[in-house]
Design an enzyme around this catalytic site. Structure first.
Site, mmCIF file in Angstrom:
data_model
loop_
_atom_site.group_PDB
_atom_site.id
_atom_site.type_symbol
_atom_site.label_atom_id
_atom_site.label_comp_id
_atom_site.label_asym_id
_atom_site.label_seq_id
_atom_site.Cartn_x
_atom_site.Cartn_y
_atom_site.Cartn_z
ATOM 1 N N HIS A 44 0.939 -1.022 0.091
ATOM 2 C CA HIS A 44 -0.035 0.016 -0.044
ATOM 3 C C HIS A 44 0.730 1.110 0.126
ATOM 4 C CE1 HIS A 44 -4.011 -2.009 1.574
ATOM 5 N NE2 HIS A 44 -3.489 -2.632 0.438
ATOM 6 N N GLU A 46 1.398 3.721 2.033
ATOM 7 C CA GLU A 46 2.017 4.123 3.340
ATOM 8 C C GLU A 46 3.399 3.136 3.347
ATOM 9 O OE1 GLU A 46 -2.217 4.239 4.604
ATOM 10 O OE2 GLU A 46 -1.107 3.355 3.061
ATOM 11 N N THR A 194 -25.781 -4.187 -30.501
ATOM 12 C CA THR A 194 -24.706 -3.664 -30.765
ATOM 13 C C THR A 194 -23.590 -4.740 -30.970
ATOM 14 O OG1 THR A 194 -24.891 -1.622 -29.376
ATOM 15 C CG2 THR A 194 -22.566 -2.469 -29.910
ATOM 16 N N ASP A 198 -22.137 -4.283 -34.828
ATOM 17 C CA ASP A 198 -20.684 -3.811 -34.607
ATOM 18 C C ASP A 198 -19.475 -4.845 -34.553
ATOM 19 O OD1 ASP A 198 -22.049 -1.488 -35.196
ATOM 20 O OD2 ASP A 198 -21.487 -0.761 -33.157
#
Length: 349
Positions: A44, A46, A194, A198
């Site tokens: 992380h 820190e 779609t 496409d």
């Protein structure tokens, strides 16, 4: 804190479902360490910040102030608690941009630091810190992904021509930007029409970064196996007939290639079921790229957060498929790329 935000942004596209976080360690006005969360499952912010301190400055850590854009974690996940690390290094003051809404952390990190005698200052550039992790906060507070609608339209508000040929609306520069957007989201979604019309790849082949998890709605599993969506990178097919027993969040997080099926019920509430499924599959954000019916349905339901509308201001076709109609929307940003205008709207709840 502004430097924390700059650092945090460098983790974009690589840390989900974790948040983007930056950290800066300051001693008497001088930055002696800085870091950010670089990749999901890794150290992380820190940790990287403290590890970046040069040997000559290590003795100053316990006399410094730690700035961090998000509350330090207080639980064991893929890494140990960052709050324990701060306590172990006896850092006397911690400045936090905003609290972490994740139930394992929310306030617990701040409380642990305070109980150890550390002075904690909260709410510094809070609005900016919240905006940075809008996907993370939406996911944990609303239990659904952050939903971004995207479409390209002509100057006369058409998204497709009447002919069978695909209409290319946006220019090459804008297309590259769209591929960059794809790397920033966990999932990308289209409807059946779609997919058929496409045959999109829905990959970010024009920009470096992770491909999003491809998602398509195919209620009755009628899409032909020859489609790009059913080959190559990871795809989830939302349908009413079939469910993959091996489908879980870990596979999608690792982008394990293959086609996975998620079965939903046949009632009219499919959109909410889909968003609920995304939450359980740890799909924190979704870029919706089509088609008009799907986009309009999401708008009508109010289940969207942001809309990115590309308008080719020099293209008029007179007849064709009408673009979706936004309402309860606020224009937040606008830019031009040659003949394309890109408007970004935020949903007004």
């Amino acid at each position: 804190m502004r430097r924390c935000l700059q650092l945090a942004q460098q983790g974009g596209g690589n840390v989900a479902p974790n948040p983007m976080v930056g950290a800066v360690l300051v001693h008497e006005g001088r930055i002696i360490g800085e870091g950010y969360h670089q990749r999901y499952g890794k150290a992380h912010a820190e940790v990287n910040c403290i590890n970046s301190v040069q040997p000559a400055d290590e003795a100053l850590i316990s006399f410094s102030t730690l700035y961090v854009s998000l509350e330090p974690c207080a639980h064991f996940g893929k890494t140990p608690p960052c709050a324990d690390l701060v306590i172990r290094h006896r850092i006397p003051v911690v400045v936090v941009g905003c609290r972490d809404p994740f139930k394992e952390v929310n306030g617990k990190g701040i409380e642990k630091l305070q109980q150890a005698g550390i002075k904690v200052i909260t709410g510094v550039l809070e609005a900016e810190c919240l905006a940075l992790n809008k996907r993370f906060f939406t996911f944990h507070n609303l239990h659904r992904p952050y939903v971004i609608l995207k479409w390209a339209k002509t100057a006369d508000d058409k998204i497709a021509a009447g002919a069978a040929d695909r209409l290319m609306i946006s220019n090459g520069y804008t297309n590259r930007l769209v591929h960059k957007w794809r790397t920033e989201e966990t999932g990308i979604l289209v409807g059946t029409n779609t997919a058929l019309a496409d045959n999109p790849l829905l990959t970010n082949r024009h920009w470096q970064g992770k491909n999003p998890v491809r998602m398509v709605i195919d209620k009755e599993l009628k899409l032909p196996n020859s489609l790009h969506l059913l080959n190559g990178p990871t795809t989830v097919v939302f349908n009413t007939l079939r469910h993959s027993d091996d489908l879980d969040a870990r596979l999608l997080q690792a982008r394990v290639e293959g086609v996975y099926y998620y079965k939903v019920s046949t009632d009219a509430d499919m959109l909410h079921q889909l968003l609920h499924a995304c939450y359980h599959l740890q799909i924190q954000s979704v870029l919706v790229e089509g088609g008009a019916y799907l986009q309009q349905t999401i708008i009508e339901e109010g289940s969207w957060d942001e809309a990115r509308v590309i308008t080719n201001e020099q293209l008029w076709i007179n007849e064709g498929l009408e673009a979706p109609r936004l309402f309860n929307a606020r224009l937040a940003e606008s830019q031009k790329l040659l003949n394309d205008r890109i408007d970004i709207f935020k949903h007004i709840n």
